[in-house]
Design an enzyme around this catalytic site. Structure first.
Site, PDB file in Angstrom:
ATOM      1  N   GLN A 151       0.832  -1.297  -0.084  1.00  0.00           N
ATOM      2  CA  GLN A 151      -0.076   0.008   0.091  1.00  0.00           C
ATOM      3  C   GLN A 151       0.925   1.082  -0.206  1.00  0.00           C
ATOM      4  O   GLN A 151       1.950   1.280   0.485  1.00  0.00           O
ATOM      5  CB  GLN A 151      -0.953  -0.007   1.129  1.00  0.00           C
ATOM      6  CG  GLN A 151      -0.200  -0.112   2.643  1.00  0.00           C
ATOM      7  CD  GLN A 151      -1.383  -0.069   3.820  1.00  0.00           C
ATOM      8  OE1 GLN A 151      -2.700   0.197   3.405  1.00  0.00           O
ATOM      9  NE2 GLN A 151      -0.685  -0.403   4.747  1.00  0.00           N
ATOM     10  N   TYR A 281      -4.840   7.517  20.698  1.00  0.00           N
ATOM     11  CA  TYR A 281      -4.214   6.428  20.392  1.00  0.00           C
ATOM     12  C   TYR A 281      -3.849   6.769  18.795  1.00  0.00           C
ATOM     13  O   TYR A 281      -2.624   6.607  18.488  1.00  0.00           O
ATOM     14  CB  TYR A 281      -4.862   5.354  20.373  1.00  0.00           C
ATOM     15  CG  TYR A 281      -4.482   4.095  19.994  1.00  0.00           C
ATOM     16  CD1 TYR A 281      -3.257   3.441  20.764  1.00  0.00           C
ATOM     17  CD2 TYR A 281      -4.771   3.374  18.804  1.00  0.00           C
ATOM     18  CE1 TYR A 281      -2.747   2.244  20.216  1.00  0.00           C
ATOM     19  CE2 TYR A 281      -4.147   2.050  18.555  1.00  0.00           C
ATOM     20  CZ  TYR A 281      -2.965   1.785  18.984  1.00  0.00           C
ATOM     21  OH  TYR A 281      -2.553   0.385  18.603  1.00  0.00           O
ATOM     22  N   TYR A 282      -4.843   7.204  17.867  1.00  0.00           N
ATOM     23  CA  TYR A 282      -4.415   7.301  16.532  1.00  0.00           C
ATOM     24  C   TYR A 282      -3.837   8.848  16.501  1.00  0.00           C
ATOM     25  O   TYR A 282      -3.102   9.137  15.465  1.00  0.00           O
ATOM     26  CB  TYR A 282      -5.790   7.077  15.803  1.00  0.00           C
ATOM     27  CG  TYR A 282      -5.894   5.657  15.286  1.00  0.00           C
ATOM     28  CD1 TYR A 282      -5.132   5.211  14.225  1.00  0.00           C
ATOM     29  CD2 TYR A 282      -6.626   5.091  16.095  1.00  0.00           C
ATOM     30  CE1 TYR A 282      -5.358   3.837  13.883  1.00  0.00           C
ATOM     31  CE2 TYR A 282      -6.770   3.550  15.855  1.00  0.00           C
ATOM     32  CZ  TYR A 282      -6.134   2.787  14.636  1.00  0.00           C
ATOM     33  OH  TYR A 282      -6.254   1.751  14.358  1.00  0.00           O
ATOM     34  N   GLN A 283      -4.053   9.699  17.082  1.00  0.00           N
ATOM     35  CA  GLN A 283      -3.321  11.036  17.152  1.00  0.00           C
ATOM     36  C   GLN A 283      -2.015  10.701  17.172  1.00  0.00           C
ATOM     37  O   GLN A 283      -1.041  11.415  16.611  1.00  0.00           O
ATOM     38  CB  GLN A 283      -3.808  12.041  18.119  1.00  0.00           C
ATOM     39  CG  GLN A 283      -3.261  13.343  18.161  1.00  0.00           C
ATOM     40  CD  GLN A 283      -4.048  14.231  18.902  1.00  0.00           C
ATOM     41  OE1 GLN A 283      -4.731  14.254  19.602  1.00  0.00           O
ATOM     42  NE2 GLN A 283      -3.261  15.555  19.000  1.00  0.00           N
ATOM     43  N   ARG A 284      -1.471   9.908  18.250  1.00  0.00           N
ATOM     44  CA  ARG A 284      -0.082   9.782  18.312  1.00  0.00           C
ATOM     45  C   ARG A 284       0.489   9.123  16.950  1.00  0.00           C
ATOM     46  O   ARG A 284       1.583   9.584  16.687  1.00  0.00           O
ATOM     47  CB  ARG A 284      -0.177   8.610  19.503  1.00  0.00           C
ATOM     48  CG  ARG A 284       1.318   7.687  19.503  1.00  0.00           C
ATOM     49  CD  ARG A 284       1.108   6.156  19.992  1.00  0.00           C
ATOM     50  NE  ARG A 284       0.350   5.526  19.402  1.00  0.00           N
ATOM     51  CZ  ARG A 284       0.038   4.813  18.331  1.00  0.00           C
ATOM     52  NH1 ARG A 284       1.525   4.583  17.963  1.00  0.00           N
ATOM     53  NH2 ARG A 284      -0.677   4.190  17.786  1.00  0.00           N
ATOM     54  N   HIS A 437     -12.425   4.917  13.264  1.00  0.00           N
ATOM     55  CA  HIS A 437     -12.145   4.515  14.478  1.00  0.00           C
ATOM     56  C   HIS A 437     -12.869   4.833  15.639  1.00  0.00           C
ATOM     57  O   HIS A 437     -12.648   4.633  16.972  1.00  0.00           O
ATOM     58  CB  HIS A 437     -10.774   4.758  14.793  1.00  0.00           C
ATOM     59  CG  HIS A 437      -9.684   4.000  13.872  1.00  0.00           C
ATOM     60  ND1 HIS A 437      -9.655   2.556  13.839  1.00  0.00           N
ATOM     61  CD2 HIS A 437      -8.883   4.592  12.917  1.00  0.00           C
ATOM     62  CE1 HIS A 437      -8.859   2.413  12.741  1.00  0.00           C
ATOM     63  NE2 HIS A 437      -8.601   3.614  12.376  1.00  0.00           N
ATOM     64  N   ARG A 462      -8.534  -6.077  19.893  1.00  0.00           N
ATOM     65  CA  ARG A 462      -7.390  -6.177  18.888  1.00  0.00           C
ATOM     66  C   ARG A 462      -6.083  -6.432  19.942  1.00  0.00           C
ATOM     67  O   ARG A 462      -5.873  -5.763  21.069  1.00  0.00           O
ATOM     68  CB  ARG A 462      -7.087  -5.114  18.155  1.00  0.00           C
ATOM     69  CG  ARG A 462      -6.080  -5.219  17.130  1.00  0.00           C
ATOM     70  CD  ARG A 462      -6.020  -3.925  16.117  1.00  0.00           C
ATOM     71  NE  ARG A 462      -4.792  -4.139  15.317  1.00  0.00           N
ATOM     72  CZ  ARG A 462      -4.306  -3.201  14.522  1.00  0.00           C
ATOM     73  NH1 ARG A 462      -4.807  -2.138  14.297  1.00  0.00           N
ATOM     74  NH2 ARG A 462      -3.426  -3.644  13.594  1.00  0.00           N
ATOM     75  N   HIS A 488     -19.570   0.690  27.103  1.00  0.00           N
ATOM     76  CA  HIS A 488     -19.067   1.969  27.702  1.00  0.00           C
ATOM     77  C   HIS A 488     -20.007   2.342  28.551  1.00  0.00           C
ATOM     78  O   HIS A 488     -20.996   1.728  28.877  1.00  0.00           O
ATOM     79  CB  HIS A 488     -19.266   3.055  26.220  1.00  0.00           C
ATOM     80  CG  HIS A 488     -18.270   2.771  25.186  1.00  0.00           C
ATOM     81  ND1 HIS A 488     -18.794   1.954  24.233  1.00  0.00           N
ATOM     82  CD2 HIS A 488     -17.110   2.889  24.920  1.00  0.00           C
ATOM     83  CE1 HIS A 488     -17.928   1.817  23.308  1.00  0.00           C
ATOM     84  NE2 HIS A 488     -16.797   2.513  24.122  1.00  0.00           N
ATOM     85  N   GLU A 688      -1.942  -6.407  56.342  1.00  0.00           N
ATOM     86  CA  GLU A 688      -3.462  -6.887  56.383  1.00  0.00           C
ATOM     87  C   GLU A 688      -4.169  -5.867  57.024  1.00  0.00           C
ATOM     88  O   GLU A 688      -5.174  -6.066  57.742  1.00  0.00           O
ATOM     89  CB  GLU A 688      -3.298  -8.306  57.266  1.00  0.00           C
ATOM     90  CG  GLU A 688      -2.664  -9.247  56.218  1.00  0.00           C
ATOM     91  CD  GLU A 688      -2.884 -10.559  56.795  1.00  0.00           C
ATOM     92  OE1 GLU A 688      -3.129 -10.920  58.002  1.00  0.00           O
ATOM     93  OE2 GLU A 688      -2.848 -11.842  56.105  1.00  0.00           O
TER      94      GLU A 688
END
Lengths: 761, 761
Positions: A151, A281-284, A437, A462, A488, A688
């Site tokens: 790709q 997560y995708y911004q990273r 996403h 995943r 959620h 304890e």
């Protein structure tokens, strides 16, 4: 906001003009650029060389780079004819090659040892022989096929790294060698990613960010104004059919968006606060190409002032990412996100170094770099390493904030409330869908205590790069479970996900921030609404963090007002972790476990127990990572309490067996759920000693409610009662309100009112 | 062993004689002892005072003690009339009092500030007024009721601490004050715990250890030879009915045991290797009174040489405990044991300091003290703090070892195999029942990787001190689940627990070590048998840890040979943690979950999936704490594979939802299960790199087997085959064997043979 947006437009136009006119002329005048100059500069390389011995972090980066490259030098040049998919030999080899090229280039400049330059040259010459012979990659499944890889996305990766290598050996090569490489490799390579693959290049999408970065960076190294313009402003023509989609089913071009290229990407993919709609997560993942092309532009086209562009949105994007993290630096797993990914990732190492060096030397970034424990081997890394050596860092104190979503900041947002002392962090999500996403989780929230998840968001289904799990790709359960609303901490109506789980519909709408106020020492509030996710239902969720001596930690108030056109069944789940300690619900434990439902994620929940309360309120206490937590909710005896556990209909054991309590309210039109969540006490298995193991809440209830106001009463075990009043229709901070509450008249200004210490009835 | 045991008997007789004769005379001659002299000595106190500023760990202990005592001084003397159970006001107050007494006494000696002595004096005078007025505690549920507390056990605790306080203020008090205290408080108090409660005092049990320690310590302080003799040698008469039991159903006196008191406790409760039959969790609890009386004796009756007694068994007991821990220092949770309890507990802080100071100054103990981060505020703590300041510590490198069980070391044992490099630890249990806290888990095992549980032992079903969970006491599920055989990694025959779950029967038998050999660099082996746990069935389990370059970590071989009088159903469970990654079994996932059975713990397991293999062997890979693990077992297509999860019939959510794979082999008489367990690879959610995610085992099988030998073949993916041969009947290390294997003749000496790198067929 209007003003700011206009400013961006003006700057954009200016850059456009510069691009086709004066910058080109300027470059012509200036003649050839100094090499290296794209990412690592000649001066930077020299300074690195001089400081290697004294700067330990820089030295570490150098040693790691050298060790990797020296091992590759041993192996020799391997440039196979492309054949394989990801994981296969030719794919992995070409991937290793682009890392080796970039690193060898840097080493040449830092060490001045010719062997590194020779390696880069020889490798490039092999590619220049191979590339003209290549047709499209034999694997046909991509919407935008590459030549080296299956790709264009991976080809673009190659070019982002290779352009840095070319810059580093530019002056080492003869004019003839350069002409050969440019003619047979770099220009056709860049053309394939752009003019020959418009469906890849002319998008507003992280794939095209990579393509643009590659084309732009090689253009900058070659001082090829045509490629630079293409990268900055996109292709003027693309002939992309209206409904063309990519492999994930995403539209190639959305209606209404007509500008492309790097600047348009910056305009459309980030909100004014630097939030990226797919989530952290995708911004990273997307930050790396943004950062690399930006550095190239800053070094070679400083007149663009790319880090100033759009009110410094690239800098803000990194700041936003650093704030979208828990106490361990792990990103909140909003939308598709693998848990544990954090600001220690290599993308964030790059972003933090770059934004520190080129974006104003914010000393708070140094403390993150210190925590990361590594720096780039380039000008930015040098800058960080030097300033860390001088102890210039300041702690990054994360604050409560709203990060708006949408390119104009008008598509809802993320509200983050952090406790003033201590570690509690509440994350409320009222964004747009988040593209392909995104999850169907309008007005959901999650809660953290330092690095511990208290009320967790599931994240994705995943196991990235674990081959046994569907080759490391998305699992079926990502769609059937992780994206569904019931997965959620938010409202599900009539057992159907928001937008009935349909992306095309969800993608058209967003929730709306109603108001937020983080200014109080005693109370911080965020409030948002949604009226699109569920037909005929309006949700209004207001969450507050309240501090008081009566509680060890601030408490979280969760008020969800639901108004509907008819009667519905409402399910409100709260996920938790580990060990249930106690509940006041009377439980009926089934002999065998059945799935909670048959679709929209319900098929993945086992019903471990059914509960009813005999007296208000409902209360549940649990123990997680040696700390106690309690939730107290205004249930009524008619409510059903479902003690659920994830894991039904999971034949391949893809899901984590985590528990939830689900409050089910049937045959109801308008209603309000109100809960208090407490973090309290601790358990130490060595001594304890169990401390503060009980909730301190006696009751939480809706004291009164009408069209305009809802009054919440919280009763504490000490006997105190607290009031929280929400103005449901008017979020204006200056509106004056007057309301009769419990026989007295209360006056206040703004969308909410809070008072402690009223006497118990 | 015979010789050593005889020596003990001789020493015991000598002490007896000394006790009634010469020691008493010696003490008379010597006159009064110097105070303090029991635990903290006058010289020790002076040295502590002089070194407080320079020894940081000692200073920390001092500051903590002072802060606690000063807060109590503020509150004043509170000595309420006894009334409550544990958790209630009077119970908790008297408990705080004894800690405050002991600590205030120490502070008086260290600081010489009179306020501390005065506090102790005033508190004692209050107790001396109260005690003569007290009848038995009003709560009647104990088999041995106390006066201050509901059971003698807690009264004994009081005396262990109070006697130290009395010692510290002895010289501060007038003769008249001392006479008052001794007559009205200490002597009657000691009598109540001994002559008046023989069922408490004349036992071989950790309860009576406390009673003996209290009586002995106050006797030493008062130089009261009668009490000292009583503590050392027990009551000569007790008139305890033969079948009297305690509250847990344990026999007060076991048949055949006829000697009591401290020395008999040391003889009977520890094995020659220092192993305590109830297991490490309870050994830790029992260590404190053993240690305190031993220090008192060492200081005031040094001629007994108590730390030398029985070949230094008290020192060995502490060494054994330190070795019964995982990579985090947490005790292996054998029998009833709460996970997470570790050598950082206060009992082990005391034991390590004391055994260091009085038991030979083993520098390895210093490294543990350093990890503990605290020391006692007495002579032993001083010694540790000083030597740590001089950096005398050496690391404690835990080795493979066998710890024999039973007072003569003939009741089986614990085999611990540790990998030579790395962190793998295999714990195999072939002990006696372990008294009332024992589990029905003959030949079970657990496996650790550093501080991670790989194949876990469930431990107890109890949340100690968490009031919501049955007041912090044992839960019903401890008996119905945690003690049952199926809850452990060992064989269950016909769905019945070992000894049919009957303690009285189990308590009569023990498993037997067959052999162990930890000498090999390549292979370490432990082998044990049991022929009592299951009627008509003999189990023989042999476990080995094998190192080879072909594997990232040593692999664990698990060979279980079963021979029976008739056909049976065999279930072999392996518990694991977290996420199943893959299996080659074909799974049938039920629509609803049912319990696996209806008794012996089976009622607590859900059957999540049923599997069958189509080709040998069975294989399962899982991911836990970012590491991969695989098990490969010689299943046949007829075997049923049950993918189970704990949590059925658990209405109060008392159990952890942990998974197991259970191999079920039906209608079989003699059979052998052989498995290989691998720890391999890693997963990093930040880099998203998954390393070495697959098992490296192709097959594991029984190549041949007869009455005398079993031959295991392990096939590695590289093509190598390995052989492991067990001599089933002869464990002798010098026996020569010859066997035809796969067409060749093999000769070897000893109970097993192992060979790598034989060619694949």
């Amino acid at each position: 906001m209007e003003i700011q947006h206009k400013r961006n437009v003006i700057l954009r136009i200016m850059v456009l003009l510069l691009g086709v006119g004066s910058i080109a002329a300027f470059a012509q005048e200036k003649g050839n650029i100094n090499h290296p100059g794209l990412i690592l500069t000649a001066e930077g390389a020299e300074e690195i060389r001089e400081n290697l011995a004294s700067l330990s972090m820089l030295n570490k980066a150098f040693e790691e780079t050298k060790s990797f490259v020296d091992a590759e030098l041993e192996k020799g040049i391997i440039v196979p004819v492309p054949k394989d998919m990801a994981g296969g030999f030719t794919h992995e080899r070409h991937k290793t090659n682009y890392f080796a090229l970039q690193k060898a280039g840097v080493l040449y400049q830092v060490t001045k040892e010719e062997k590194y330059a020779l390696y880069v040259k020889n490798m490039f010459l092999e590619y220049a022989k191979l590339y003209p012979t290549l047709d499209l990659h034999p694997e046909e499944r991509s919407y935008a096929r590459g030549k080296i890889f299956w790709q264009c996305l991976n080809d673009a990766n190659w070019l982002v790294y290779a352009s840095q290598a070319y810059d580093c050996v530019y002056d080492y090569l003869t004019k003839g060698e350069r002409d050969n490489l440019e003619k047979n490799l770099f220009i056709p390579f860049a053309n394939h990613l752009s003019t020959e693959s418009p469906q890849f290049f002319n998008r507003i999408h992280n794939h095209s960010t990579w393509g643009i970065a590659g084309v732009g960076m090689i253009g900058l190294v070659m001082n090829n104004q045509e490629l630079i313009d293409r990268a900055l402003n996109g292709l003027s023509k693309d002939n992309i059919p209206k409904n063309q989609k990519d492999n994930d089913g995403g539209l190639i071009q959305k209606e209404g968006v007509e500008d492309f290229g790097f600047l348009a990407q910056i305009d459309h993919l980030f909100s004014p606060d630097g939030y990226y709609t797919e989530g952290p997560y995708y911004q990273r993942y997307a930050m790396y190409p943004f950062m690399m092309l930006a550095v190239g532009l800053e070094n070679l086209k400083p007149e663009i002032k790319i880090f100033e562009y759009r009110d410094k949105v690239l800098v803000k994007a990194v700041t936003a990412l650093l704030n979208l993290t828990d106490g361990n630096g792990a990103f909140f797993p909003l939308n598709d996100a693998q848990k544990g990914m954090s600001y220690k990732s290599r993308e964030l190492v790059a972003a933090v170094d770059i934004v520190y060096h080129y974006g104003g030397k914010n000393p708070e970034l140094l403390s993150i770099a210190k925590e990361q424990g590594e720096v780039l081997l380039d000008n930015a890394g040098l800058s960080v390493a030097k300033d860390l050596e001088e102890n210039l860092e300041k702690p990054l104190v994360k604050q409560s904030m709203e990060l708006r979503d949408g390119s104009e900041g008008k598509s809802g947002g993320i509200g983050i409330i952090r406790s003033s002392k201590g570690e509690l962090t509440l994350v409320m999500k009222y964004t747009a869908q988040g593209e392909g996403h995104g999850h169907f989780d309008k007005l959901s929230f999650s809660l953290y205590n330092g690095g511990d998840e208290v009320i967790p968001d599931y994240g994705l289904a995943r196991f990235v790069n674990i081959e046994q799990k569907n080759g490391g790709g998305y699992l079926r359960e990502n769609k059937t479970w992780a994206k569904q609303t019931i997965a959620h901490n938010t409202l599900v109506v009539n057992e159907k996900s928001h937008f009935n789980g349909k992306f095309d519909i969800g993608n058209q709408f967003h929730s709306d921030g109603f108001f937020h106020d983080f200014s109080g020492e005693q109370i911080q509030v965020v409030s948002a609404t949604d009226e699109h996710a569920i037909e005929g239902v309006k949700m209004h969720r207001t969450m507050a963090m309240i501090s008081d001596e009566a509680f060890e930690n601030p408490i979280v108030l969760d008020l969800l007002n639901v108004s509907a056109e008819g009667n519905n069944q409402y399910d409100l789940p709260y996920y938790y972790k580990e060990q249930l300690v106690s509940t006041n619900a009377k439980l009926e434990t089934p002999e065998s476990l059945k799935a909670f439902g048959d679709g929209f994620g319900y098929q993945h929940l086992w019903v471990e127990s059914m509960g009813k309360i005999q007296e208000k309120p409902f209360q549940l206490t649990w123990l997680s990572n040696r700390k106690f937590y309690s939730i107290t909710t205004n249930c009524v005896p008619e409510d059903e309490l479902i003690f659920a556990r994830i894991g039904a209909n999971d034949p391949a054991f893809n899901l984590r067996r985590e528990p939830a309590i689900i409050i089910r309210r049937k045959d109801t039109q308008n209603t309000s759920f109100v809960s208090v969540i407490e973090a309290h006490g601790s358990y130490d298995p060595v001594t304890e000693i169990a401390k503060n193991t009980y909730s301190n809440i006696k009751d939480v209830s809706i004291a009164q409610e009408d069209e305009r106001y809802v009054v919440v009463e919280i009763s504490i075990k000490s006997g105190e009662n607290w009031l929280f009043v929400l103005s449901k229709q008017d979020p204006d901070k200056s509106t004056k309100h007057q309301l009769d509450i419990k026989g007295g008249t209360v006056d206040w200004t703004g969308p909410y009112y809070f008072r402690k210490n009223i006497k118990s009835n």
